[in-house]
Write an enzyme that holds these catalytic residues in place. Sequence first.
Site, PDB file in Angstrom:
ATOM      1  N   ARG A 113     -10.704 -11.076   1.439  1.00 58.59           N
ATOM      2  CA  ARG A 113     -11.622 -12.053   0.841  1.00 58.59           C
ATOM      3  C   ARG A 113     -11.049 -13.471   0.885  1.00 58.59           C
ATOM      4  O   ARG A 113     -11.803 -14.441   0.890  1.00 58.59           O
ATOM      5  CB  ARG A 113     -11.965 -11.629  -0.589  1.00 58.59           C
ATOM      6  CG  ARG A 113     -10.812 -11.620  -1.547  1.00 58.59           C
ATOM      7  CD  ARG A 113     -11.073 -10.740  -2.768  1.00 58.59           C
ATOM      8  NE  ARG A 113     -11.042  -9.322  -2.408  1.00 58.59           N
ATOM      9  CZ  ARG A 113     -11.268  -8.326  -3.262  1.00 58.59           C
ATOM     10  NH1 ARG A 113     -11.581  -8.606  -4.519  1.00 58.59           N
ATOM     11  NH2 ARG A 113     -11.208  -7.070  -2.872  1.00 58.59           N
ATOM     12  N   LYS A 147       0.830  -1.203   0.000  1.00 57.44           N
ATOM     13  CA  LYS A 147       0.000   0.000   0.000  1.00 57.44           C
ATOM     14  C   LYS A 147       0.870   1.260   0.000  1.00 57.44           C
ATOM     15  O   LYS A 147       2.029   1.218   0.426  1.00 57.44           O
ATOM     16  CB  LYS A 147      -0.885   0.030   1.253  1.00 57.44           C
ATOM     17  CG  LYS A 147      -1.986  -1.001   1.301  1.00 57.44           C
ATOM     18  CD  LYS A 147      -2.762  -0.871   2.594  1.00 57.44           C
ATOM     19  CE  LYS A 147      -3.882  -1.894   2.678  1.00 57.44           C
ATOM     20  NZ  LYS A 147      -4.967  -1.619   1.726  1.00 57.44           N
TER      21      LYS A 147
END
Length: 504
Positions: free
Chosen positions: A358, A284
């Site tokens: 996920r 990130k």
Amino acid sequence: MKCTVTAKESGLVNADILVQFFSKKEMKRDAGKVLAGLGVVASPDGDFKASAGEIAMLYRQASGKEASRVILAGVGEGKTAEDYRKAADSVARKTVDLHLGVLALDCSPIDDWAKQSKQKPEELAAILVEGVLSGAYRFDRLKSGKLDKEETKEDKPKNIEELVLAGCGSRLEAIEKGAGKGMIIGACQNRARDLVNLPGNHLSAEDLAEAAIEAGKRGGFEVTVFDKKKIVELGMGGLLAVNKGSEQPPTFVILDYKPKGKAKKTIALVGKGVTFDSGGISLKPAQGMDEMKSDMSGAAVVIAAIEAAASLGLPLRVVGLVPATDNMPGGSAQKPGDVITTMSGITVEVGNTDAEGRLILADALFYAKKEYNPDVIIDLATLTGACIVALGNSVAGLFSNDEKLAESIFEAGQSSGEKVWRLPLWDEYDELIKSDVADVHNTGGRGAGTITAAKFLEKFIDGHKHWAHIDIAGPAFWAKGGSKTPGATGFGVRLLLDLLKGWS
């Protein structure tokens, strides 16, 4: 914080601050008479409109330990529960900022409030207490105080020591009951905020598991923790893949609340527990990465909601499932292009290691269906930045394969003030997560990111007909500089509890 309920008139209660609530209509009609009766020496200026959450400070001539400060708290039209929650939140913030310990709320008009808002007095009492606990919340456990200047030490906010609900009259019993519920819900929500606010070096997957164990002790329900060896044995390839770059082992936590009598339903709640998300190899940007300590908000909400449900004695079996790890880069970390096998046997092409939530939820959702076959499965996760782009920071995204369940969650969002908005799960979006080398891809390209994430999760519920996914990426955590207390919000605790109470 101690909570006291009394029939004594609010003006006679020993307190530091006395609060009078007014709707816009009541402000024009009744304020002068009420304030004169309290001996208030001045009237609010014309800028005070009694909007929901708006407050004004006045003073009165008081004897002994009666409150000399009077806060006027606006509830707007007073037609929704959120109007009263906002007012109580604002009052608590002001009380803490003034370093005062005893706060008294005048509840004598509670029948009028109930009529206006279509809430029962008991429910309104719970809402007021929840609001005060929320507004009084401060996360300062990591401050040593050693750098505070001597002259500023007295200026440090002091939390509220006692909340008094006064003027309860014939509604004393109902208000006592409601206040007790509000204390449970507010305290559990604040515990969730504490967990989310802890930085990554203070909260590992094992620490999160320990927090769940402590919640189980307080709430009287069973907690089971799977260590890495057990996770490997179960074949939870999604959780293990995300954990590969970490020096900290993963955990898989099961919280199982069973009511004393026969359960009306079995509800499975799944919470994403990424204790810190660097993005992994798909790193990130540095700006804002510190807030990624909040990527386990779903897990914290599930733990808190189950503790509250147990403490309230709801007649439901509620099972919580928390897959937990951090997501770090490293020599052994999973890489873009890797293909992993999840517990379900479904293979996943990992296009982006920052789409890790996920992957761990995939194993947890499959486990929930396989082991418990519950009536309902709901997962909560700070899953996608795309949801923030779509809905902003105040509203969560809702996905469901069950119209009735989606409607129930939406209504719970309206009543709890933790709002959700439904987005589609149409088959067209399946095309975006097809893989040439595996059963499914973990990303779907630039467009519809929050929807493709939900479509990915749908593949792991093993055909369950009553599933919902709630993306809380926006409202779970507030950055500095906003109008709300910065940090964790505990969003989802009240939402889940209103939903569970509706099924009770």
